[in-house]
Every structure is written in C-alpha cells, then in structure tokens.
Design an enzyme around this catalytic site. Structure first.
Site, mmCIF file in Angstrom:
data_model
loop_
_atom_site.group_PDB
_atom_site.id
_atom_site.type_symbol
_atom_site.label_atom_id
_atom_site.label_comp_id
_atom_site.label_asym_id
_atom_site.label_seq_id
_atom_site.Cartn_x
_atom_site.Cartn_y
_atom_site.Cartn_z
ATOM 1 N N CYS A 190 23.452 24.995 49.152
ATOM 2 C CA CYS A 190 23.787 23.804 49.925
ATOM 3 C C CYS A 190 22.865 23.036 50.038
ATOM 4 O O CYS A 190 21.688 23.387 49.176
ATOM 5 C CB CYS A 190 24.029 24.503 51.231
ATOM 6 S SG CYS A 190 22.785 24.935 52.245
ATOM 7 N N HIS A 200 17.558 33.414 51.698
ATOM 8 C CA HIS A 200 17.886 34.828 51.443
ATOM 9 C C HIS A 200 18.467 35.519 50.347
ATOM 10 O O HIS A 200 19.534 35.683 50.139
ATOM 11 C CB HIS A 200 18.796 35.250 52.795
ATOM 12 C CG HIS A 200 18.008 35.247 54.167
ATOM 13 N ND1 HIS A 200 18.953 34.901 55.224
ATOM 14 C CD2 HIS A 200 17.103 35.641 54.543
ATOM 15 C CE1 HIS A 200 18.092 34.929 56.316
ATOM 16 N NE2 HIS A 200 17.024 35.413 56.119
ATOM 17 N N HIS A 255 15.683 27.201 57.380
ATOM 18 C CA HIS A 255 16.139 27.582 58.794
ATOM 19 C C HIS A 255 15.221 26.827 59.850
ATOM 20 O O HIS A 255 15.772 27.099 60.894
ATOM 21 C CB HIS A 255 15.695 29.204 58.759
ATOM 22 C CG HIS A 255 16.668 30.111 57.895
ATOM 23 N ND1 HIS A 255 15.996 30.551 57.005
ATOM 24 C CD2 HIS A 255 17.945 30.353 58.082
ATOM 25 C CE1 HIS A 255 16.994 31.024 56.150
ATOM 26 N NE2 HIS A 255 18.183 31.208 56.776
ATOM 27 N N GLU A 258 17.084 31.012 61.961
ATOM 28 C CA GLU A 258 17.744 29.738 62.589
ATOM 29 C C GLU A 258 17.828 29.499 64.050
ATOM 30 O O GLU A 258 17.252 28.598 64.637
ATOM 31 C CB GLU A 258 18.990 29.459 61.831
ATOM 32 C CG GLU A 258 19.282 27.953 62.085
ATOM 33 C CD GLU A 258 20.540 27.635 61.667
ATOM 34 O OE1 GLU A 258 21.602 26.882 62.573
ATOM 35 O OE2 GLU A 258 21.020 28.051 60.439
ATOM 36 N N THR A 306 24.291 26.590 62.245
ATOM 37 C CA THR A 306 24.816 25.763 61.269
ATOM 38 C C THR A 306 25.810 26.664 60.615
ATOM 39 O O THR A 306 27.023 26.012 59.983
ATOM 40 C CB THR A 306 23.744 25.037 60.502
ATOM 41 O OG1 THR A 306 23.043 26.197 59.637
ATOM 42 C CG2 THR A 306 22.933 24.215 61.184
ATOM 43 N N SER A 324 23.185 35.496 56.271
ATOM 44 C CA SER A 324 24.396 35.363 57.336
ATOM 45 C C SER A 324 25.339 34.692 56.958
ATOM 46 O O SER A 324 26.543 35.356 57.222
ATOM 47 C CB SER A 324 23.602 34.691 58.535
ATOM 48 O OG SER A 324 24.387 34.718 59.445
ATOM 49 N N SER A 377 22.652 30.688 49.540
ATOM 50 C CA SER A 377 21.460 31.037 49.099
ATOM 51 C C SER A 377 21.665 31.735 47.575
ATOM 52 O O SER A 377 20.574 32.352 47.233
ATOM 53 C CB SER A 377 20.689 32.056 49.942
ATOM 54 O OG SER A 377 20.473 31.326 51.247
#
Length: 282
Positions: free
Chosen positions: A12, A40, A75, A127, A165, A222, A265
């Site tokens: 992203c 990650h 994060h 985060e 987020t 996550s 990621s």
C-alpha cells in the site's frame, strides 16, 4: 486454469513509502536502525539487514543507542518514543503512514478535550500501541463484539472511537452499532484507510466466485490475516502463504478458477512468482 489477481494486491502507499525511505537511508554514512521491523515481511527485513540496517526490538534497545539514525516505520510510535529519540540526540526519519498520523492527531486532540479514547483494533499490534501513546488519558482497545457489549463508562463520560487502519471494515461497522445502541456520548471517526477497505472488498468479491483462493503475506501481518479470514468465509479452499516455498496446494480437482490477493507488506516480486507458478503448474 484461470487466475484472477487482485488489482490492490501488494504494497500500500504507506508501506511502499516506508520501505523506500529505509533503502534511501542505506546510502548515508550514519548507522541505520528501524524501530521494529520496517514491515511484517521477513524477506524485505532480511534484505535490509544485508545492507546494514538493524532492527530495534523495543524501547530497551532504543535506550542503548547513543548515535545513528532511527527510522520510524509506517505503523508509527507513541509520543514517548518520539521524545526519547529526540532527547538522545539521535537522527530521526519519520516514515509513519499519513493515515496513521491522522489518527495520532485525532486522539491527541479529542483526549485533550476530555474524551476517553476507544480504539477498535488488535491489542498488542504496534500501530494500536502507537495510537494509545498519543492519548492524554488511558485508552481502551476493543477487538470483538463481546468486548464491545461488556464495555461500560461513567455517566456523562464523553467518548471518541477510532480504528486501527487495517481493521476488518465489516467488523468495525458491527462494533460501532453496538456502541451506538448503548446511547453513549460518543464521537465516531472511521479511520480505516481507503486502501484497506478497497483491498478487503476486492478480496471478498474474488473469493465469492473462485474455486480456490491464495492469500500471500507475512505470518505476523495483521492485514494479511484479516484478508485470509475474509476469503475463508467466502471460499473454503483458501490458503495463506508467505512465499512461493510455502505453496503446497491440494486444489480441488474441479478447480478451474483461482484467486490471488496479498497483504500490504507483500513485495510485487513474490506475488508475480506465485501467480506465474500457479498458471504454469495447475
């Protein structure tokens, strides 16, 4: 076999920006550190380590530093960590995702005006820990409907609800409805980033129409885990892998259509390797 690759799969904006920032810093004279793994994804972290980048695992590692450059990952971190870096006289490169920075500002402002902060997210996620660190008062973290139902506050207490987020958008809406039914004095700010909503919506749509679904991402990611959960609800033959080496598929014999998505990621080269392998070998 036909393969559908999600258009939103892979880095992203915030992750791409953070990773590029660290690579740019490797060309400087200073010793480079990242506060926690920059993303990650073990492959990216290993490559950066080969270029001399060291991962600080937490506050204790940071206290031991007396020189160098510290890169804050996408994060984000708490106010306390930012102040510690400044007090120690370390160079700091802030690669916090702008969407996360926005949450920090909201939490700082709303808590400063007396509202108690509620974060919809995963306890212990970096985060979320960073967001908590910008609240002037103790913040509550809510992850499930059960926790939302059990939550209570003082009569007349003002609340402000924000979200991690990368939280599951549908679950966020479910938890918000629970708080609204309680009739609290609450300000609700949907801080799930647009890229997350888009990625989750697309994954859901693809999983609805394929025979098997592959989700690529780091085992500690996550947002990747949430993509897997979303796809698994729609397609029982959903597989979570980190790299091509993990691809040990037992696809249904009738599988003619396979979907592929990836967490925020996951580097493009890994996505391409998996996509090409599936097209050639199945």
């Amino acid at each position: 076999m036909e393969v559908i690759l999600a258009k939103s799969a892979g880095f992203c904006f915030g992750v791409k920006r953070a990773v590029e920032t660290v690579y740019e810093q490797t060309g400087t004279e200073n010793r480079i550190y990242t506060y926690g793994p920059i993303i990650h994804n073990e492959e990216v972290v290993k490559d950066l380590e080969s270029k001399g980048v060291t991962v600080l695992e937490g506050e204790e590692d940071l206290r031991k530093l007396d020189k160098g450059t510290v890169v804050i990952r996408s994060h984000g971190v708490s106010r306390e960590i930012c102040e510690m870096i400044e007090k120690k006289g370390l160079a700091c490169v802030d690669a916090t995702c702008p969407f996360v920075k926005r949450i920090h500002r909201i939490v700082e402002k709303e808590s400063g005006e007396g509202r108690r902060i509620i974060i919809i997210g995963n306890p212990g996620h970096p985060e979320v820990e960073g967001i908590m660190g910008w609240s002037h008062t103790p913040a509550a973290v809510i992850e499930s409907a059960e926790e939302a139902e059990k939550f209570t506050c003082l009569p007349g207490e003002k609340l402000c609800l924000v979200s991690q987020t990368t939280f599951n958008y549908n679950k966020f809406k479910e938890l918000v409805e629970i708080f609204q039914k309680k009739g609290y004095n609450i300000t609700i700010v949907n801080t799930i980033c647009n890229a997350t909503e888009e990625r989750q919506t697309e994954a859901r749509e693809i999983a609805d129409k394929v025979d098997a679904m592959i989700v690529i991402g780091g085992k500690h990611s996550s947002n990747t885990r949430k993509l897997y959960e979303i796809c698994r609800e729609r397609c029982k033959s959903t597989y979570l892998i980190q790299t091509l080496d993990d691809l040990h598929l037992e696809l249904p014999e009738t599988a003619a259509l396979v979907g592929i998505t990836a967490g925020a990621s996951t580097p493009n080269n890994i996505i391409e390797e998996v996509q090409n392998y599936v097209r050639i070998n199945f």
